[in-house]
Each structure stands twice: as structure tokens, then as C-alpha cells.
Scaffold this motif. Structure first.
Motif, PDB file in Angstrom:
ATOM      1  N   ARG A   1     -34.136  59.992   3.579  1.00  0.00           N
ATOM      2  CA  ARG A   1     -34.549  58.570   4.088  1.00  0.00           C
ATOM      3  C   ARG A   1     -35.874  58.407   4.699  1.00  0.00           C
ATOM      4  NH1 ARG A   1     -33.826  59.176   9.293  1.00  0.00           N
ATOM      5  NH2 ARG A   1     -32.579  60.535  10.259  1.00  0.00           N
TER       6      ARG A   1
ATOM      7  N   GLN B   1     -39.841  48.545   6.707  1.00  0.00           N
ATOM      8  CA  GLN B   1     -39.193  48.765   5.513  1.00  0.00           C
ATOM      9  C   GLN B   1     -37.917  49.996   5.757  1.00  0.00           C
ATOM     10  OE1 GLN B   1     -42.691  50.686   3.550  1.00  0.00           O
ATOM     11  NE2 GLN B   1     -43.322  48.789   2.785  1.00  0.00           N
TER      12      GLN B   1
ATOM     13  N   PRO C   1     -40.397  53.512   1.121  1.00  0.00           N
ATOM     14  CA  PRO C   1     -38.712  53.398   0.526  1.00  0.00           C
ATOM     15  C   PRO C   1     -38.635  52.364  -0.495  1.00  0.00           C
ATOM     16  CG  PRO C   1     -38.725  52.625   2.753  1.00  0.00           C
ATOM     17  CD  PRO C   1     -40.267  52.829   2.526  1.00  0.00           C
ATOM     18  N   THR C   2     -37.608  52.665  -1.437  1.00  0.00           N
ATOM     19  CA  THR C   2     -37.383  51.837  -2.492  1.00  0.00           C
ATOM     20  C   THR C   2     -36.661  50.675  -1.826  1.00  0.00           C
ATOM     21  OG1 THR C   2     -35.987  53.341  -3.190  1.00  0.00           O
ATOM     22  CG2 THR C   2     -37.881  52.966  -4.668  1.00  0.00           C
ATOM     23  N   LEU C   3     -37.080  49.403  -2.116  1.00  0.00           N
ATOM     24  CA  LEU C   3     -36.260  48.442  -1.448  1.00  0.00           C
ATOM     25  C   LEU C   3     -35.987  47.334  -2.654  1.00  0.00           C
ATOM     26  CD1 LEU C   3     -38.143  47.467   1.625  1.00  0.00           C
ATOM     27  CD2 LEU C   3     -35.806  48.526   1.701  1.00  0.00           C
TER      28      LEU C   3
ATOM     29  N   HIS D   1     -28.188  50.716   3.304  1.00  0.00           N
ATOM     30  CA  HIS D   1     -27.458  52.175   3.228  1.00  0.00           C
ATOM     31  C   HIS D   1     -26.435  52.444   4.267  1.00  0.00           C
ATOM     32  CE1 HIS D   1     -30.827  52.638   0.474  1.00  0.00           C
ATOM     33  NE2 HIS D   1     -30.019  53.160  -0.174  1.00  0.00           N
TER      34      HIS D   1
ATOM     35  N   TRP E   1     -34.397  49.461   4.514  1.00  0.00           N
ATOM     36  CA  TRP E   1     -33.617  50.610   4.008  1.00  0.00           C
ATOM     37  C   TRP E   1     -32.468  51.025   4.488  1.00  0.00           C
ATOM     38  CZ3 TRP E   1     -31.762  55.505   4.289  1.00  0.00           C
ATOM     39  CH2 TRP E   1     -31.558  56.188   2.901  1.00  0.00           C
TER      40      TRP E   1
END
Lengths: 101, 290
Positions: free
Chosen positions: A66, B37, B7-9, B45, B41
Motif C-alpha cells: 500500500r 493519493q 498508487p493506482t486510483l 480499500h 487509496w
């Protein structure tokens, strides 16, 4: 020296951080405050040196797959202010439970 | 600080971050983007947040990141403009506008407003030089030891600022005196004229007193407010040691006050401009860096 007076919201956020809720999302969830209140309040607390922030080590975050988070920690002045706020708002102590690690 | 890949958003989040990031001052933009970000993220999650609808959560976070960006922007403005001469002049102008609007709104229009103020303005204009003379003649004068940097264009800048403040204070005093007397003008026109002049003189004297005091609390170099008083030395029991208070502005210029006991050879405390010393220190630092 007189302890600085905090608003109820700022005191609640400071109390949450002092009890181990150390990043924005965590504070939002435990206090029930909206993000539009929590994040600017965190900035103000940091400007007034009641809290300080640091980035989580990259390796630690990468190991958990993460992105690294920004953690907040109460300073010595912040602890004094939180103590004064608890005396001023006695119910504050009951609003936020201590974080289970 | 080490950098990680973003991070992939979702595309909407990335777009929102890109737009709102423009509000954040350039120096803080990168860190702000990185922090948000990560927060977004974690929001996507997070199991605990799933009881709320995704739309509600996203709307809440959009408000949060926008308010956070605005806070950073206003804080940067606050740091930049607090204590500056420009802010002082603009604030006075703002007060004049507000005070004028209070008078202007009940009037039918600009023409009626101008006609009703003609006589009052003439009287105040006549009184203004007298008030200025009294205010400046009765002001205490600090004995400031000036260095070479305190003359020339710095002196002109100081006088221009003081004149600007004085003129604005007089206009504001006039507007306030009219505001106060306006409600009773219809019933008691003659008495109102007297009271209007009285209020104008009173407000002008208070305002000019403030303008002169404010001028003394400003840096001779850049006209920023002097702050952070620091004691230098300590008061001595045998009067052989000296002590003073150093005040400095945000840019590092300063003023050193050395209190003196009033004697026949020294009738007032000394105020020493510290810019020459500061500039020398800065030059040395640049030489070291170079």
C-alpha cells in the motif's frame, strides 16, 4: 504558562491522535467528523505545533502493498493542550476510545 | 524524502486531484498530492467505510481535499501578506469602502449622495490640516540612529506610506462621522453639523495617532511590522552594563532599542537601525555559500 484554548473540534481531533489514531482517515472514522473539517484542523494543529507529521517508512508500506501514509504525533505542547481540553470538555474522554493495537 | 510510484486510483480521483492541486502553493504541491493519493487509496480499500455509499464517501473526500488545498493557499497568503505595508493600505481602503457604502445605500443614488455631502466635506477639508498639525506636533518622536541604508529611497518609501495612511485615515474618519450623524440629520440639521465635525476630529486624531504609532512599529527598510522582541543584555544594578530589546521583521531587518535613564545629556532612549549589520551578515553568508 496558560495552556492554549482549543475549539471542541480541534480538541476532539487532538484527543483522537493522542489515543493512537494517527492518520487522517482514522481520525475521521473515530470522531465521525467530515474530511473537510479533519484535514484543515490537522494542518492548523501542525502549524501551532500541537502535532507533528512524518511519513511512514517506504519499506514498511511496500511490504504491506500500500502507499505510505502521513502519520501525526502529539508534541509536548499538544499533550498539555489535550490535557487542558479534557478538563474544559470533560465528556471528551468518553467520546474517543483508546485504539487497540 | 524518497519517492514511490503513485498508487493506482480511479480516473475520476486522479482528475480531481489534478484540478484541485492547482490551488495548492507550488512548494507544497508535491507533498500534498502524495498525501492525498495515499488517503484516497486507503479510502477505496478501507472495509470500515463500506457501510457508506461510494458516492457519499467520494463527495466527502472531495470537499476535504478542496478545503485542505484552500487552507494551504490562504495560509501561504497569510504568511506572505501579514504585516506588510500593502495589506495595511488595502485594509484601510476596504474600511473606507464599507463606511461609504453604509452612507450610500440609504441615499437614492450617487448624485444625491454627493449633493448631501458637499457642505460636510468642505468643513472637514478645512479642519483636516489643523488636525494633521496637532497629531504630528503632539506625536512622540523616536531618536533613531540611522545608517546609510536608512536615507534616500527608504526615507521616501516611509514618508509615502505614512502619507498614504494619513490620507486614508482622514477619509475614513470623514465617512464614519457621516455614518454616525446621518440618522439624525433630518430632525436636527444644525446640531448634526456640529456633531459631524466633532466626530471627524475625534476619529481623525485617534486614527492619526494609530498611523504614527504603526509607522514606528515598522521596519525602516521594508515597512514590514516589527515583531519577535528579543532581550539583549540585562538591566544592571550598577548602571555600567547596558540592555536593549531587538525587534526584527520577517525579512530579518531589525531595530535595537536601548532604554536610557533621562539625563541632561541623554533625554530619550536610543533606537538603532540594524540593517547595516544584517546586510553585512547576509553578504558574508553569500560569500561562504559562493
Amino acid at each position: 504558562m496558560n495552556a492554549p484554548r482549543l475549539s471542541h473540534t480541534a480538541a476532539l481531533i487532538l484527543k483522537a491522535i493522542s489515543l493512537g489514531y494517527c492518520y487522517g482517515l482514522d481520525v475521521m472514522e473515530i470522531t465521525g467528523l467530515p474530511s473537510g473539517t479533519v484535514y484543515p484542523a490537522l494542518r492548523r494543529l501542525e502549524r501551532d505545533e500541537f502535532v507533528e507529521s512524518k511519513w511512514e517508512p517506504e519499506e514498511q508500506a511496500t511490504a504491506k502493498q500500500r502507499p505510505a501514509r502521513r502519520y501525526y504525533e502529539v508534541t509536548r505542547e499538544g499533550k498539555a493542550a489535550a490535557f487542558a481540553a479534557t478538563q474544559r470538555y470533560p465528556l471528551l474522554a468518553h467520546l474517543v476510545p483508546e485504539k487497540r493495537s | 524524502m524518497s519517492q514511490t510510484s503513485a498508487p493506482t486510483l480511479p480516473p475520476l480521483d486522479r482528475k480531481l486531484l489534478g484540478v484541485v492541486a492547482r490551488l495548492v502553493p507550488l512548494a507544497e504541491r508535491e507533498e500534498w498530492s502524495r498525501a492525498w493519493q495515499a488517503e484516497l487509496w486507503h479510502m477505496h480499500h478501507r472495509k470500515g467505510l463500506r457501510h457508506r455509499s461510494a458516492l457519499m464517501t467520494m463527495a466527502d473526500f472531495s470537499i476535504g481535499l478542496t478545503r485542505d488545498a484552500l487552507w494551504l493557499r490562504t495560509e501561504s497568503w497569510r504568511r506572505t501578506f501579514t504585516g506588510t505595508a500593502g495589506l495595511c493600505i488595502v485594509s484601510l481602503f476596504g474600511l473606507i469602502v464599507i463606511a461609504s457604502l453604509i452612507t450610500l445605500v440609504p441615499q437614492a443614488g450617487l448624485r444625491a449622495f454627493g449633493a448631501s455631502l458637499g457642505q460636510q466635506f468642505d468643513r472637514s477639508l478645512f479642519a483636516a490640516p489643523l488636525i494633521l498639525f496637532v497629531a504630528f506636533a503632539s506625536a512622540s518622536n523616536r531618536h533613531i540612529e540611522r545608517g546609510p541604508q536608512s536615507r534616500g529611497r527608504f526615507w521616501i518609501k516611509q514618508q509615502a506610506f505614512l502619507s498614504g495612511k494619513a490620507v486614508q485615515v482622514l477619509i475614513l474618519a470623514f465617512a464614519l462621522s457621516v455614518d454616525i450623524c446621518q440618522p439624525m440629520r433630518q430632525a436636527l440639521p444644525d446640531t448634526t453639523d456640529f456633531f459631524q465635525v466633532f466626530w471627524f476630529v475625534l476619529f481623525s486624531l485617534i486614527g492619526l495617532r494609530w498611523a504614527i504609532n504603526d509607522q514606528e512599529q515598522r521596519c525602516r527598510h521594508c515597512l514590514q511590522s516589527l515583531a519577535t522582541p528579543a532581550r539583549v543584555g540585562r538591566p544592571s544594578h550598577n548602571l555600567l552594563e547596558w540592555n536593549g530589546t531587538e525587534l526584527s521583521c520577517k525579512r530579518g531587518h531589525g531595530l535595537l532599542s536601548i532604554p536610557e535613564m533621562e539625563t541632561s545629556w541623554c533625554q530619550s532612549s536610543r533606537w538603532i537601525v540594524l540593517e547595516a549589520y544584517r546586510l553585512r551578515v547576509d553578504e558574508d553568508r553569500y560569500l561562504e555559500i559562493g
